[in-house]
Write an enzyme that holds these catalytic residues in place. Structure first.
Site, PDB file in Angstrom:
ATOM      1  N   GLY A  46      -1.172  10.255  -8.490  1.00  0.00           N
ATOM      2  CA  GLY A  46      -2.287  10.892  -7.817  1.00  0.00           C
ATOM      3  C   GLY A  46      -1.809  11.446  -6.489  1.00  0.00           C
ATOM      4  O   GLY A  46      -0.874  10.912  -5.883  1.00  0.00           O
ATOM      5  N   GLN A  51      -2.600  14.895   1.937  1.00  0.00           N
ATOM      6  CA  GLN A  51      -1.236  14.362   1.879  1.00  0.00           C
ATOM      7  C   GLN A  51      -0.187  15.461   1.938  1.00  0.00           C
ATOM      8  O   GLN A  51       0.988  15.194   2.225  1.00  0.00           O
ATOM      9  CB  GLN A  51      -1.037  13.538   0.596  1.00  0.00           C
ATOM     10  CG  GLN A  51      -1.858  12.247   0.585  1.00  0.00           C
ATOM     11  CD  GLN A  51      -1.560  11.434  -0.644  1.00  0.00           C
ATOM     12  OE1 GLN A  51      -2.142  11.670  -1.700  1.00  0.00           O
ATOM     13  NE2 GLN A  51      -0.646  10.478  -0.529  1.00  0.00           N
ATOM     14  N   CYS A  94       1.059   4.092  -2.271  1.00  0.00           N
ATOM     15  CA  CYS A  94       0.594   5.391  -1.808  1.00  0.00           C
ATOM     16  C   CYS A  94       1.808   6.219  -1.417  1.00  0.00           C
ATOM     17  O   CYS A  94       2.690   5.727  -0.714  1.00  0.00           O
ATOM     18  CB  CYS A  94      -0.323   5.216  -0.599  1.00  0.00           C
ATOM     19  SG  CYS A  94      -0.929   6.786   0.055  1.00  0.00           S
ATOM     20  N   LEU A  95       1.852   7.475  -1.885  1.00  0.00           N
ATOM     21  CA  LEU A  95       3.008   8.327  -1.592  1.00  0.00           C
ATOM     22  C   LEU A  95       3.149   8.600  -0.096  1.00  0.00           C
ATOM     23  O   LEU A  95       4.229   8.962   0.357  1.00  0.00           O
ATOM     24  CB  LEU A  95       2.899   9.651  -2.353  1.00  0.00           C
ATOM     25  CG  LEU A  95       2.979   9.547  -3.891  1.00  0.00           C
ATOM     26  CD1 LEU A  95       2.776  10.916  -4.523  1.00  0.00           C
ATOM     27  CD2 LEU A  95       4.306   8.940  -4.330  1.00  0.00           C
ATOM     28  N   HIS A 136      -8.872   5.722  -4.916  1.00  0.00           N
ATOM     29  CA  HIS A 136      -7.800   5.836  -3.918  1.00  0.00           C
ATOM     30  C   HIS A 136      -7.680   7.294  -3.435  1.00  0.00           C
ATOM     31  O   HIS A 136      -7.594   7.553  -2.226  1.00  0.00           O
ATOM     32  CB  HIS A 136      -6.482   5.356  -4.548  1.00  0.00           C
ATOM     33  CG  HIS A 136      -5.283   5.474  -3.667  1.00  0.00           C
ATOM     34  ND1 HIS A 136      -4.574   4.376  -3.217  1.00  0.00           N
ATOM     35  CD2 HIS A 136      -4.640   6.565  -3.143  1.00  0.00           C
ATOM     36  CE1 HIS A 136      -3.564   4.793  -2.456  1.00  0.00           C
ATOM     37  NE2 HIS A 136      -3.577   6.116  -2.402  1.00  0.00           N
ATOM     38  N   GLU A 137      -7.697   8.235  -4.378  1.00  0.00           N
ATOM     39  CA  GLU A 137      -7.556   9.647  -3.995  1.00  0.00           C
ATOM     40  C   GLU A 137      -8.792  10.136  -3.248  1.00  0.00           C
ATOM     41  O   GLU A 137      -8.688  10.909  -2.285  1.00  0.00           O
ATOM     42  CB  GLU A 137      -7.280  10.515  -5.223  1.00  0.00           C
ATOM     43  CG  GLU A 137      -6.009  10.163  -6.004  1.00  0.00           C
ATOM     44  CD  GLU A 137      -4.789   9.961  -5.131  1.00  0.00           C
ATOM     45  OE1 GLU A 137      -4.661  10.640  -4.093  1.00  0.00           O
ATOM     46  OE2 GLU A 137      -3.954   9.104  -5.481  1.00  0.00           O
ATOM     47  N   HIS A 140      -8.636   9.370   0.362  1.00  0.00           N
ATOM     48  CA  HIS A 140      -7.816  10.286   1.171  1.00  0.00           C
ATOM     49  C   HIS A 140      -8.649  11.453   1.703  1.00  0.00           C
ATOM     50  O   HIS A 140      -8.401  11.951   2.808  1.00  0.00           O
ATOM     51  CB  HIS A 140      -6.654  10.846   0.344  1.00  0.00           C
ATOM     52  CG  HIS A 140      -5.453   9.943   0.271  1.00  0.00           C
ATOM     53  ND1 HIS A 140      -4.774   9.505   1.383  1.00  0.00           N
ATOM     54  CD2 HIS A 140      -4.807   9.393  -0.789  1.00  0.00           C
ATOM     55  CE1 HIS A 140      -3.755   8.733   1.014  1.00  0.00           C
ATOM     56  NE2 HIS A 140      -3.757   8.641  -0.309  1.00  0.00           N
TER      57      HIS A 140
HETATM   58 NI    NI Z   1      -2.420   7.540  -1.454  1.00  0.00          NI
END
Ligand code: NI
Length: 167
Positions: A46, A51, A94-95, A136-137, A140
């Site tokens: 995701g 991000q 998380c990236l 989660h997304e 963001h």
């Molecule tokens: Ni994330």
């Protein structure tokens, strides 16, 4: 298509509330394609607009590609509704916070409404990993990361670990 740089926490853009996508333009189509490519390149499932510095209510996900069942989804202006009262705790990465896993408690099942790249409206229920992923997304897009779900002590410990490894 191109792989975009992924912002790393504590970049302030990860703490902002994103604006709705007003119109699905060619730029949005390119952004979505770039976000999917960036997500796959980073081995994620995701990735949300902020991000990659796009402060818009858009995220991409593919919960199946790591199991050989690719299912890329582009979610524009998503809205979430809880389904039932069951909560579940999962370990989330998380990236934008590489190397850190946080235990986050969330509703186990949600319903999401969103607009697709084709301007179609979608409604779907999610449970299991996919429910965690969409929440989660979605977070963001509201400037929320996994750290924000933790109590003070757990957050401080993980932030310390993160800062030590990125120092
Ligand atoms: Ni994330």
């Amino acid at each position: 298509m191109s792989v975009l740089p992924i912002l790393q926490w504590p970049d302030s853009r990860l703490m902002e509330i994103c604006a709705p996508v007003e119109e699905i333009t060619a730029e949005i189509e390119v952004l979505a394609a770039d976000m999917l490519e960036t997500m796959y390149a980073a081995a994620g499932r995701g990735l949300a607009g902020p991000q990659v510095g796009a402060m818009l209510r858009i995220f991409v996900m593919d919960t199946g590609w790591k199991n050989g069942k690719p299912d890329p989804v582009v979610c524009i202006n998503p809205m979430l509704q809880e389904v039932g009262e069951e909560r579940v705790t999962n370990t989330e990465g998380c990236l934008s916070i590489p190397g850190i896993s946080a235990d986050v408690t969330r509703p186990s099942q949600v319903q999401m409404m969103w607009t697709g790249l084709n301007a179609g409206r979608y409604v779907q229920s999610f449970k299991g990993f996919a429910a965690t992923c969409v929440q989660h997304e979605m977070d963001h897009l509201d400037g929320v990361v996994t750290f924000d779900h933790l109590d003070t002590q757990a957050r401080a410990a993980l932030e310390t670990t993160y800062r030590e490894q990125t120092a």
